[in-house]
Design a protein around this motif. Structure first.
Motif, PDB file in Angstrom:
ATOM      1  N   GLY A  19       0.814  -1.220   0.000  1.00 29.90           N
ATOM      2  CA  GLY A  19       0.000   0.000   0.000  1.00 29.90           C
ATOM      3  C   GLY A  19       0.841   1.260   0.000  1.00 29.90           C
ATOM      4  N   VAL A  20       1.913   1.251   0.776  1.00 32.00           N
ATOM      5  CA  VAL A  20       2.800   2.419   0.837  1.00 32.00           C
ATOM      6  C   VAL A  20       3.469   2.634  -0.521  1.00 32.00           C
ATOM      7  N   LEU A  21       3.981   1.570  -1.092  1.00 35.34           N
ATOM      8  CA  LEU A  21       4.636   1.675  -2.393  1.00 35.34           C
ATOM      9  C   LEU A  21       3.655   2.157  -3.451  1.00 35.34           C
ATOM     10  N   LYS A  22       2.439   1.668  -3.411  1.00 30.81           N
ATOM     11  CA  LYS A  22       1.411   2.104  -4.364  1.00 30.81           C
ATOM     12  C   LYS A  22       1.159   3.599  -4.233  1.00 30.81           C
ATOM     13  N   SER A  23       1.071   4.108  -3.013  1.00 32.02           N
ATOM     14  CA  SER A  23       0.850   5.540  -2.795  1.00 32.02           C
ATOM     15  C   SER A  23       1.976   6.374  -3.391  1.00 32.02           C
ATOM     16  N   ILE A  24       3.207   5.938  -3.178  1.00 34.18           N
ATOM     17  CA  ILE A  24       4.367   6.671  -3.694  1.00 34.18           C
ATOM     18  C   ILE A  24       4.382   6.642  -5.219  1.00 34.18           C
ATOM     19  N   ILE A  25       4.142   5.479  -5.791  1.00 37.42           N
ATOM     20  CA  ILE A  25       4.178   5.352  -7.250  1.00 37.42           C
ATOM     21  C   ILE A  25       3.011   6.090  -7.903  1.00 37.42           C
ATOM     22  N   ASP A  26       1.848   6.054  -7.290  1.00 36.69           N
ATOM     23  CA  ASP A  26       0.708   6.817  -7.816  1.00 36.69           C
ATOM     24  C   ASP A  26       1.051   8.299  -7.877  1.00 36.69           C
ATOM     25  N   ASP A  27       1.748   8.798  -6.860  1.00 34.28           N
ATOM     26  CA  ASP A  27       2.150  10.201  -6.833  1.00 34.28           C
ATOM     27  C   ASP A  27       3.181  10.483  -7.930  1.00 34.28           C
TER      28      ASP A  27
END
Length: 84
Positions: free
Chosen positions: A63-71
């Protein structure tokens, strides 16, 4: 390293990501300013997840990685939209 996303969330990469995830983030940070399209960025993301860290194999997106990559993807889209 502390990463702050555009929605104000902060992540400590040492604490919140695995070594393999940090490696992926580093790769995608580099590609953020180099890709010519959203599709190219998404392909680089896919490749990074498949290869893993030092070709260790596939990495699962947390979830954390997804948030960073989405940004990062939003930043890529904004940069591409600014081009004349």
């Amino acid at each position: 390293m502390i990463i702050k996303t555009s929605n104000g969330r902060s992540f400590d990469t040492d604490r919140d990501l695995t070594a393999a995830e940090r490696h992926i983030v580093q790769k995608l940070f580099a590609w953020e300013s180099l890709v010519k399209s959203r599709e190219q960025f998404m392909q680089k993301k896919k490749d990074a997840f498949l290869r893993g860290w030092e070709d260790s194999g596939p990495v699962t997106e947390s979830g954390v990685l997804k948030s960073i990559i989405d940004d990062l993807e939003k930043k890529v889209l904004a940069r591409l939209a600014e081009k004349p």
